[in-house]
Design an enzyme around this catalytic site. Structure first.
Site, short mmCIF file in Angstrom:
data_model
loop_
_atom_site.label_atom_id
_atom_site.label_comp_id
_atom_site.label_asym_id
_atom_site.label_seq_id
_atom_site.Cartn_x
_atom_site.Cartn_y
_atom_site.Cartn_z
N ALA A 278 0.85 -1.19 0.00
CA ALA A 278 0.00 0.00 0.00
C ALA A 278 0.89 1.24 0.00
CB ALA A 278 -0.89 -0.01 1.23
N GLY B 238 -0.26 -5.48 -0.09
CA GLY B 238 -1.29 -5.34 -1.11
C GLY B 238 -0.83 -5.84 -2.48
N GLU C 9 -1.40 -9.44 -2.40
CA GLU C 9 -2.86 -9.66 -2.41
C GLU C 9 -3.42 -9.50 -3.81
OE1 GLU C 9 -3.59 -6.96 1.03
OE2 GLU C 9 -4.79 -8.64 1.75
N GLU D 284 2.06 -7.25 6.90
CA GLU D 284 1.18 -6.35 7.65
C GLU D 284 1.30 -6.49 9.16
OE1 GLU D 284 0.41 -7.99 4.96
OE2 GLU D 284 -0.63 -6.67 3.56
#
Ligand code: NAD
Length: 692
Positions: free
Chosen positions: A62, A101, A104, A124
């Site tokens: 992110a 992310g 992901e 994370e």
């Protein structure tokens, strides 16, 4: 420049992300991907889609600049739903790090092709969070769920080879990643119905569930205070128990709750503070480094042996120097015993022990330091001893050698003045046990040359330490603040508290050990001797030492240690002694709540931290937090003393300190000007750190 480019060839649309330096998933990248994806869907000539990235990183995660701000559309989970739901196959072409992310996103694709240098991870947990865009649901569907949980619990990325072995990705056959990804995408387009990650349940078996539950129970037991571990467990458990969409909602709810959890915020602060500590504001990156191929350590005592091991452990040869044979033998024997213990525990292979020991050569006499590029002095904590050693080193060390002292409290500039090369002198303050503790206070003297500092910082990282650069003052950052806590603990005894009450308040706060148990472990005689030299007083500790109670090593200190016990028990004799001392001082004994004990112990430390910042001994409040987190056991989920004080409220801290100062007449408790200024302006240390 657009963040996402679209190129078409032979029926494949290649969506290339270009958001240097690390292709963070900023709003512009998400929007660019969304638009390009829609364009590819609408284009009848496009049969398959590849998501690739420019540069050496696939997607690092992110955009941290967006954390905590109102979310900008499109949200990542929505984008990933559209990728996964695409009627045309989408393949991720991963040629570097795919983190957070970024991974992901790859998990939502219909296949992942990796080069050998790719790394894949969901870090994370280290930010106090859990994956928030389907990672907790898609990863356990693609690889063994217990292994998926372990990967998210540790936050460490895995290699491409590992990812391939686990079934998370496929190897690019041939040197051209993009060509391999396009070929796979077309193969999927020709292959009929697409298998979406969300639809897979073959890995979610009852055996896998049992293995996951064992890992989960273990993780919960090991970190009871971390809010993100139970959130991670709940999310992965939902993968077994609920539909994909319901389980995604569990993940999202956990993720959003963590964003606002003060413990999670503290963990985030720690993560960024540790990174920031690596940067020294006025030290240019381009400073040339001095080569360090050989190290000498002076003194083979408690610290010297551990310091020698730090270098040998990474393959740097060390000369360990003592002043006489017997002390040298003792030191070498102790070192061997430490390595033997690691072998016995199974954490070190016998061959590695032998290799490391072979790199450490014991010698008597400082003349043997002549060929070292770095000399670390770890002799007695005595100015005359250190000055004599540095005067000799000045004579025997080769030109350009770095001369470091491991002093805990002494003036590094005065030590440097014993040489004719103060520019080569620096403090390297290791913590005990030196081969275990991550923190290294790097003490920059008034004359320390920039290349000496830069080389020391590099070297610290090379031996696996977390260096924090500090200035010269009594006790530097850590011990200077510790001295305030120690004085406060002694004051509490005189005012009515007992050692076990103070220690219980501190362990309940989250430390593993309270101040009195810690002093007993370290030995009370060291402080006693130094107080005698300076005329300082600590009536209770002094009285204990007069009785020969030096702590654990004499079986008695603030507590009693029966038969070599390492955990002390309350001692009525000590409690009577404390009452006697406080009666003699005319104190009216009162009782303190745990909260009051914490305020009296820690606010004076915060106050000293503020002075340390005013004097520029530390560059930022976060550096002080890093010292306390890694050197003194401050609980990570409390973020360090300065971060914690922000949470308490600086106006409250300042007002309480003012009250303590009035009550005791102790001027050191008066709120520091910086603290008063921040409190009056309604500001925080955090904001000050951002400005630094
Ligand atoms: P120690 O007493 O265990 O070891 C000191 C060793 O230095 C002794 O073996 C002594 O023989 C040797 N020595 C003294 N003069 C020497 C000389 N001229 N040449 C060669 N060897 C000489 O002490 P320690 O606990 O290892 O502490 C060493 C230094 O590290 C001190 O400055 C101390 O303040 C600092 N330090 C200690 C700790 C700790 O927890 N013990 C932590 C951080 C820093």
């Amino acid at each position: 420049m657009t963040a996402v480019r679209i190129d078409r060839s032979d029926g494949v649309a290649v969506l290339t992300i270009a958001n240097p330096p690390v292709n963070a998933l900023a709003a512009a990248v998400r929007a660019g991907l969304d638009a390009a994806l829609a364009e590819a869907q609408d284009d009848a000539d496009v049969r398959a889609i590849v998501i690739a990235a420019e540069g050496r990183v696939f997607i690092a995660g992110a955009d941290i600049a967006e954390l905590g701000k109102p979310p900008l559309p499109p949200a990542l989970p929505d984008l990933l739903r559209r990728i996964e739901g695409s009627g045309k196959p989408v393949v991720a072409a991963i040629g570097g790090a795919a983190l957070g992310g970024g991974l992901e996103l790859a998990l939502a694709c219909h296949a992942r092709i990796v080069t050998p240098v790719a790394t894949l991870g969901l870090p994370e947990i280290k930010l106090g969070l859990i994956p928030g865009a389907g990672g907790t649901q898609r990863l356990p569907r693609l690889i063994d769920p217990a292994a998926a949980f372990a990967m998210m619990r540790d936050g460490e990325p895995i290699t491409a080879a590992d990812a391939i072995a686990r079934g998370l990705a496929d190897a690019a056959d041939g040197p051209n990643l993009l060509a391999a990804a396009c070929a796979r995408a077309l193969e999927l387009a020709n292959g009929g119905r697409l298998l979406r990650t969300r639809d897979r349940t073959d890995r979610l078996t009852s055996e896998a569930r049992a293995a996951f539950e064992r890992e989960a129970a273990d993780a919960l037991r090991r970190s009871p205070e971390l809010p993100n571990v139970p959130a991670l467990v709940a999310a992965v458990r939902a993968a077994f128990e609920r539909s994909f969409d319901e389980a995604l909602a569990v993940e999202r709810e956990g993720f959003l709750a963590l964003i606002d959890d003060p413990r999670s915020r503290a963990l985030r602060h720690v993560f960024f503070a540790e990174r920031a500590a690596a940067r020294v504001p006025d030290l240019s990156r381009d400073v040339p480094r001095r080569p360090v191929q050989r190290v000498a350590v002076v003194g083979a005592g408690t610290m010297g042996g551990g310091i020698a091991a730090c270098f040998a452990n990474v393959g740097i040869p060390v000369t360990l120097i003592e002043q006489e044979e017997e002390a040298l033998k003792r030191g070498l024997d102790r070192l061997r015993a430490t390595y033997d213990q690691s072998v016995k525990r199974g954490s070190l292979a016998p061959a590695d022990r032998d290799r490391r020991l072979a790199l450490i050569e014991g010698k008597v006499g400082l003349d043997h330091a002549g060929d070292a590029d770095l000399i670390v002095e770890a002799a007695f904590e005595d100015m005359a001893v250190k000055a004599a050693i540095f005067a000799t080193l000045d004579r025997v060390a080769k030109p350009g050698a770095i001369l470091a002292t491991n002093t805990s409290y002494l003036d590094v500039d005065a030590i440097a003045a014993a040489t004719a090369r103060p520019q080569d002198v620096i403090g390297l303050h290791f913590f005990s046990p030196a081969n275990v503790m991550r923190l290294l206070e790097v003490v920059r003297g008034a004359a320390t040359a920039p290349d000496v500092l830069a080389t020391s910082l590099d070297l610290a990282r090379r031996i696996g330490k977390l260096p924090v650069t500090v200035g010269v003052c009594f006790g530097f950052v850590g011990n200077r603040m510790l001295a305030r806590r120690t004085a406060a603990a002694e004051r509490l005894l005189l005012a009515g508290a007992l050692p076990h009450e103070v220690d219980a308040a501190v362990t309940d706060f989250g430390f593993r050990m309270g101040p009195f148990a810690m002093m007993d472990m370290a030995g009370l005689d060291i402080g006693w001797r130094s107080r005698k030299a300076t005329g300082a007083k600590a009536p209770v500790a002094d009285a204990l030492c007069e009785l020969g109670r030096f702590g654990q090593k004499t079986g008695a200190g603030f507590y009693r240690y029966a038969d070599g016990a390492r955990v002390g028990s309350r001692d009525p004799e000590v409690e009577a002694l404390i009452e006697g001392v406080s009666a003699k001082a005319g104190a009216v004994r009162q009782s303190f709540t745990a909260e009051a004990i914490i305020a009296r112990l820690f606010y004076p430390m915060v106050n000293e931290g503020a002075r340390i910042l005013e004097e520029r001994i530390a560059a930022r409040p976060g550096d002080i937090d890093v010292v306390w987190l890694n050197g003194y056991g401050w609980p990570a989920w409390r973020g360090g003393p300065m971060h914690w004080a922000d949470g308490v409220g600086l106006a409250h801290v300042a007002a309480m300190l003012d009250g303590f100062a009035r009550e005791t007449g102790d001027e050191t408790l008066r709120p520091a000007p910086l603290l008063l200024r921040l409190a009056a302006a309604g500001e925080s240390f955090e904001a000050l750190g951002k400005a630094a």
